[in-house]
Design a protein around this motif. Structure first.
Motif, PDB file in Angstrom:
ATOM      1  N   UNK A  50       0.838  -1.206   0.000  1.00 45.42           N
ATOM      2  CA  UNK A  50       0.000   0.000   0.000  1.00 45.42           C
ATOM      3  C   UNK A  50       0.872   1.254   0.000  1.00 45.42           C
ATOM      4  N   UNK A  51       1.922   1.272   0.823  1.00 46.57           N
ATOM      5  CA  UNK A  51       2.796   2.439   0.856  1.00 46.57           C
ATOM      6  C   UNK A  51       3.564   2.609  -0.450  1.00 46.57           C
ATOM      7  N   UNK A  52       4.006   1.502  -1.047  1.00 49.48           N
ATOM      8  CA  UNK A  52       4.694   1.591  -2.326  1.00 49.48           C
ATOM      9  C   UNK A  52       3.796   2.107  -3.423  1.00 49.48           C
ATOM     10  N   UNK A  53       2.575   1.624  -3.453  1.00 54.69           N
ATOM     11  CA  UNK A  53       1.609   2.087  -4.444  1.00 54.69           C
ATOM     12  C   UNK A  53       1.249   3.550  -4.215  1.00 54.69           C
ATOM     13  N   UNK A  54       1.054   3.916  -2.967  1.00 61.22           N
ATOM     14  CA  UNK A  54       0.727   5.298  -2.629  1.00 61.22           C
ATOM     15  C   UNK A  54       1.877   6.237  -2.985  1.00 61.22           C
ATOM     16  N   UNK A 113       6.100  13.851   1.137  1.00 57.23           N
ATOM     17  CA  UNK A 113       5.556  12.693   1.837  1.00 57.23           C
ATOM     18  C   UNK A 113       5.755  11.404   1.053  1.00 57.23           C
ATOM     19  N   UNK A 114       5.940  11.553  -0.237  1.00 57.97           N
ATOM     20  CA  UNK A 114       6.195  10.391  -1.078  1.00 57.97           C
ATOM     21  C   UNK A 114       7.545   9.764  -0.757  1.00 57.97           C
ATOM     22  N   UNK A 115       8.509  10.579  -0.358  1.00 59.49           N
ATOM     23  CA  UNK A 115       9.822  10.053   0.032  1.00 59.49           C
ATOM     24  C   UNK A 115       9.676   9.165   1.259  1.00 59.49           C
ATOM     25  N   UNK A 116       8.952   9.650   2.253  1.00 57.92           N
ATOM     26  CA  UNK A 116       8.766   8.874   3.480  1.00 57.92           C
ATOM     27  C   UNK A 116       7.981   7.595   3.213  1.00 57.92           C
ATOM     28  N   UNK A 117       6.964   7.691   2.378  1.00 61.37           N
ATOM     29  CA  UNK A 117       6.159   6.511   2.052  1.00 61.37           C
ATOM     30  C   UNK A 117       6.979   5.468   1.310  1.00 61.37           C
ATOM     31  N   UNK A 139       8.008  -1.381  -5.774  1.00 61.70           N
ATOM     32  CA  UNK A 139       7.360  -0.085  -5.985  1.00 61.70           C
ATOM     33  C   UNK A 139       8.070   1.025  -5.210  1.00 61.70           C
ATOM     34  N   UNK A 140       8.506   0.708  -3.989  1.00 63.47           N
ATOM     35  CA  UNK A 140       9.244   1.695  -3.199  1.00 63.47           C
ATOM     36  C   UNK A 140      10.565   2.066  -3.844  1.00 63.47           C
TER      37      UNK A 140
END
Length: 82
Positions: free
Chosen positions: A7-11, A22-26, A53-54
């Motif tokens: 979910x975090x990788x997709x987000x 925030x995408x860096x942290x995710x 994905x990350x």
């Protein structure tokens, strides 16, 4: 952990324009949770997907930062010549 990684990788990948930094942290969390999910769980499909994905999101972020940095340097040189 593996579903959280996915979910975090997709987000982080899809929501890059919306999340900004925030995408860096995710994406970092997706990579970390993916590594933990690979070690602890039997079904590693979501962990692998989240990890990949990350990593892809981090590569895109680094390329974007490098392009912005070098583009700004080029633009400053060009403006001094005018």
């Amino acid at each position: 952990m593996s579903i959280a990684s996915f979910i975090l990788g997709l987000l982080s990948l899809v929501g890059m324009p919306l999340l900004g930094s925030g995408s860096v942290f995710a994406s970092v969390l997706a990579v970390i949770f993916g590594i933990i999910g690979k070690k602890k769980e039997k079904n590693r499909l979501y962990a692998n997907a989240g990890f990949i994905l990350g990593i892809i999101a981090l590569v895109i972020i680094v390329i974007g930062l490098a392009a912005g940095f070098f583009g700004a340097r080029y633009m400053l040189r060009w403006l001094k010549l005018q």
